[in-house]
Design a protein around this motif. Structure first.
Motif, PDB file in Angstrom:
ATOM      1  N   LEU A   7     -12.777  10.904   2.469  1.00  0.00           N
ATOM      2  CA  LEU A   7     -11.990  11.287   1.303  1.00  0.00           C
ATOM      3  C   LEU A   7     -10.806  10.346   1.212  1.00  0.00           C
ATOM      4  O   LEU A   7     -10.146  10.067   2.212  1.00  0.00           O
ATOM      5  N   THR A   8     -10.506   9.864   0.009  1.00  0.00           N
ATOM      6  CA  THR A   8      -9.440   8.879  -0.105  1.00  0.00           C
ATOM      7  C   THR A   8      -8.846   8.888  -1.511  1.00  0.00           C
ATOM      8  O   THR A   8      -8.930   9.869  -2.237  1.00  0.00           O
ATOM      9  N   GLY A   9      -8.268   7.781  -1.908  1.00  0.00           N
ATOM     10  CA  GLY A   9      -7.489   7.660  -3.132  1.00  0.00           C
ATOM     11  C   GLY A   9      -6.078   7.294  -2.732  1.00  0.00           C
ATOM     12  O   GLY A   9      -5.580   7.732  -1.687  1.00  0.00           O
ATOM     13  N   ASN A  10      -5.399   6.484  -3.539  1.00  0.00           N
ATOM     14  CA  ASN A  10      -4.052   6.028  -3.169  1.00  0.00           C
ATOM     15  C   ASN A  10      -3.115   7.180  -2.833  1.00  0.00           C
ATOM     16  O   ASN A  10      -2.416   7.158  -1.814  1.00  0.00           O
ATOM     17  N   SER A  11      -3.089   8.197  -3.699  1.00  0.00           N
ATOM     18  CA  SER A  11      -2.136   9.287  -3.466  1.00  0.00           C
ATOM     19  C   SER A  11      -2.541  10.145  -2.277  1.00  0.00           C
ATOM     20  O   SER A  11      -1.679  10.673  -1.564  1.00  0.00           O
ATOM     21  N   ILE A  12      -3.840  10.271  -2.027  1.00  0.00           N
ATOM     22  CA  ILE A  12      -4.316  11.046  -0.880  1.00  0.00           C
ATOM     23  C   ILE A  12      -3.937  10.343   0.415  1.00  0.00           C
ATOM     24  O   ILE A  12      -3.409  10.962   1.358  1.00  0.00           O
ATOM     25  N   ASP A  13      -4.206   9.036   0.491  1.00  0.00           N
ATOM     26  CA  ASP A  13      -3.845   8.268   1.683  1.00  0.00           C
ATOM     27  C   ASP A  13      -2.336   8.313   1.916  1.00  0.00           C
ATOM     28  O   ASP A  13      -1.869   8.455   3.047  1.00  0.00           O
ATOM     29  N   PHE A  14      -1.562   8.170   0.827  1.00  0.00           N
ATOM     30  CA  PHE A  14      -0.109   8.237   0.936  1.00  0.00           C
ATOM     31  C   PHE A  14       0.318   9.585   1.495  1.00  0.00           C
ATOM     32  O   PHE A  14       1.106   9.668   2.451  1.00  0.00           O
ATOM     33  N   ALA A  15      -0.189  10.662   0.903  1.00  0.00           N
ATOM     34  CA  ALA A  15       0.243  12.007   1.291  1.00  0.00           C
ATOM     35  C   ALA A  15      -0.099  12.311   2.742  1.00  0.00           C
ATOM     36  O   ALA A  15       0.734  12.858   3.495  1.00  0.00           O
ATOM     37  N   LEU A  16      -1.317  11.970   3.171  1.00  0.00           N
ATOM     38  CA  LEU A  16      -1.725  12.275   4.543  1.00  0.00           C
ATOM     39  C   LEU A  16      -0.930  11.468   5.562  1.00  0.00           C
ATOM     40  O   LEU A  16      -0.563  11.979   6.628  1.00  0.00           O
ATOM     41  N   GLY A  33      -2.083  -0.681   2.313  1.00  0.00           N
ATOM     42  CA  GLY A  33      -0.977  -0.585   1.372  1.00  0.00           C
ATOM     43  C   GLY A  33      -0.439   0.823   1.234  1.00  0.00           C
ATOM     44  O   GLY A  33       0.776   1.045   1.217  1.00  0.00           O
ATOM     45  N   ASP A  34      -1.338   1.804   1.149  1.00  0.00           N
ATOM     46  CA  ASP A  34      -0.909   3.198   1.001  1.00  0.00           C
ATOM     47  C   ASP A  34      -0.098   3.662   2.203  1.00  0.00           C
ATOM     48  O   ASP A  34       0.909   4.362   2.063  1.00  0.00           O
ATOM     49  N   SER A  35      -0.539   3.279   3.407  1.00  0.00           N
ATOM     50  CA  SER A  35       0.178   3.694   4.616  1.00  0.00           C
ATOM     51  C   SER A  35       1.504   2.960   4.738  1.00  0.00           C
ATOM     52  O   SER A  35       2.494   3.523   5.225  1.00  0.00           O
ATOM     53  N   TYR A  36       1.539   1.685   4.300  1.00  0.00           N
ATOM     54  CA  TYR A  36       2.813   0.954   4.288  1.00  0.00           C
ATOM     55  C   TYR A  36       3.819   1.668   3.390  1.00  0.00           C
ATOM     56  O   TYR A  36       4.971   1.898   3.781  1.00  0.00           O
ATOM     57  N   ILE A  37       3.377   2.031   2.178  1.00  0.00           N
ATOM     58  CA  ILE A  37       4.294   2.704   1.252  1.00  0.00           C
ATOM     59  C   ILE A  37       4.724   4.054   1.808  1.00  0.00           C
ATOM     60  O   ILE A  37       5.874   4.465   1.651  1.00  0.00           O
ATOM     61  N   ALA A  38       3.806   4.762   2.486  1.00  0.00           N
ATOM     62  CA  ALA A  38       4.166   6.049   3.088  1.00  0.00           C
ATOM     63  C   ALA A  38       5.248   5.873   4.143  1.00  0.00           C
ATOM     64  O   ALA A  38       6.209   6.647   4.194  1.00  0.00           O
ATOM     65  N   GLY A  39       5.091   4.858   4.996  1.00  0.00           N
ATOM     66  CA  GLY A  39       6.114   4.603   6.001  1.00  0.00           C
ATOM     67  C   GLY A  39       7.438   4.212   5.373  1.00  0.00           C
ATOM     68  O   GLY A  39       8.511   4.672   5.789  1.00  0.00           O
ATOM     69  N   PHE A  40       7.381   3.360   4.365  1.00  0.00           N
ATOM     70  CA  PHE A  40       8.582   2.936   3.636  1.00  0.00           C
ATOM     71  C   PHE A  40       9.271   4.153   3.018  1.00  0.00           C
ATOM     72  O   PHE A  40      10.493   4.336   3.134  1.00  0.00           O
ATOM     73  N   ALA A  41       8.488   4.980   2.329  1.00  0.00           N
ATOM     74  CA  ALA A  41       9.038   6.161   1.654  1.00  0.00           C
ATOM     75  C   ALA A  41       9.634   7.150   2.643  1.00  0.00           C
ATOM     76  O   ALA A  41      10.660   7.793   2.364  1.00  0.00           O
ATOM     77  N   TYR A  42       9.001   7.286   3.802  1.00  0.00           N
ATOM     78  CA  TYR A  42       9.552   8.185   4.809  1.00  0.00           C
ATOM     79  C   TYR A  42      10.918   7.675   5.268  1.00  0.00           C
ATOM     80  O   TYR A  42      11.854   8.471   5.456  1.00  0.00           O
ATOM     81  N   GLY A  43      11.059   6.375   5.409  1.00  0.00           N
ATOM     82  CA  GLY A  43      12.372   5.811   5.723  1.00  0.00           C
ATOM     83  C   GLY A  43      13.395   6.124   4.645  1.00  0.00           C
ATOM     84  O   GLY A  43      14.544   6.466   4.934  1.00  0.00           O
ATOM     85  N   LEU A  44      12.971   6.039   3.377  1.00  0.00           N
ATOM     86  CA  LEU A  44      13.872   6.395   2.275  1.00  0.00           C
ATOM     87  C   LEU A  44      14.315   7.851   2.372  1.00  0.00           C
ATOM     88  O   LEU A  44      15.476   8.180   2.104  1.00  0.00           O
TER      89      LEU A  44
END
Length: 264
Positions: A25-34, A225-236
């Motif tokens: 199961l995937t998708g940009n927002s799914i990968d980001f959220a998980l 890319g999705d996991s990079y943005i998730a890590g970046f956003a968590y820092g924010l």
């Protein structure tokens, strides 16, 4: 410090590797959220669901991980499915069919729901160009993943409302540096280029920030890319500066590309 509330919207699909007899199961927002949730963030997923077992599986997966799900609608169409292959660790999209996401829309109640979050992550399937002008709230942080769609005229509708705009490219060269400056001038707060093996590059209007990639064995680049943005956003969410957020993004993406699935 209060945990910032984050919402991810809106795409979901499945990637199927027939040659390997595997799927996820995937998708940009799914990968980001998980990934964001696994890092310790407070995140809600908002998406539309199809009529098949994969929609049911997605509901169950998010429930297992403790991620609230707001369902925009249930449509009589199958979940989008990408036929995939891996060549030397790099993903290959071979075919795509069926997509419940094509019927996505947000009601007035959905719009009000989004307004209560501190951080909003979105990408193209959410089609936020229809709503962002009325959605963006004072103090709300908006993150958008344009992926490889660098030069689309429609990008200009979104950029003035974005605090962080992410793009995917393959080198730190004159073109991407010029592009980041040009895109920043269109109104985005900070523009970030994710460069794969060449790391990442950010521009905030005053200076460039470069983050080198870590050399590791690559199993699958899906979710990098999705996991990079998730890590970046968590820092924010923790109030960190751009270089610190970039380091978090790199660390997360580095772990993800060393495994098959785009999240843990």
């Amino acid at each position: 410090m209060n945990m910032k509330r984050t919402i991810a919207m809106a795409d979901n699909c499945i990637d199927v590797y027939y040659k390997l007899d595997r799927y996820y199961l995937t998708g940009n927002s799914i990968d980001f959220a998980l990934n964001y949730k696994d890092l310790g963030g407070d995140v809600t997923e908002m998406t539309i669901l199809g009529n098949d077992v994969f929609a049911l599986a997605l509901e169950e997966r998010l429930k297992e991980r403790g991620i609230p799900l707001r369902v925009l609608g249930r449509v009589d169409r199958p979940t989008g499915m990408a036929t995939m292959d891996i060549v030397d660790g790099d993903r290959r999209h071979l075919h795509f069919e069926g997509n419940a996401m094509e019927e996505i829309s947000l009601s007035a109640e959905d719009l009000e729901f989004v307004k209560q979050f501190d951080i909003v992550y979105s990408e193209r399937w959410a089609r936020m160009d229809r709503y962002i002008a009325q959605l963006k709230q004072p103090g709300q942080i908006w993150i958008y993943d344009f992926s490889k769609r660098l030069e689309l005229p429609s990008n200009d509708t979104l950029l003035p409302y974005l605090d962080y705009a992410f793009f995917s490219y393959d080198a730190d060269d004159d073109y991407i540096r010029s592009f980041l400056k040009k895109t920043k001038a269109k109104g985005a707060g900070c523009v970030v280029a994710m460069l794969g093996e060449h790391g990442s590059l950010a521009y905030d209007g005053s200076r460039f920030y470069a983050q080198e990639a870590q050399r590791v064995p690559v199993v699958n680049t899906v979710g990098a890319g999705d996991s990079y943005i998730a890590g970046f956003a968590y820092g924010l969410s923790l109030g960190e500066d751009i270089p610190s957020c970039m380091r978090r993004g790199k660390e997360r993406a580095t772990r993800i590309i060393q495994q098959f699935n785009p999240y843990f």
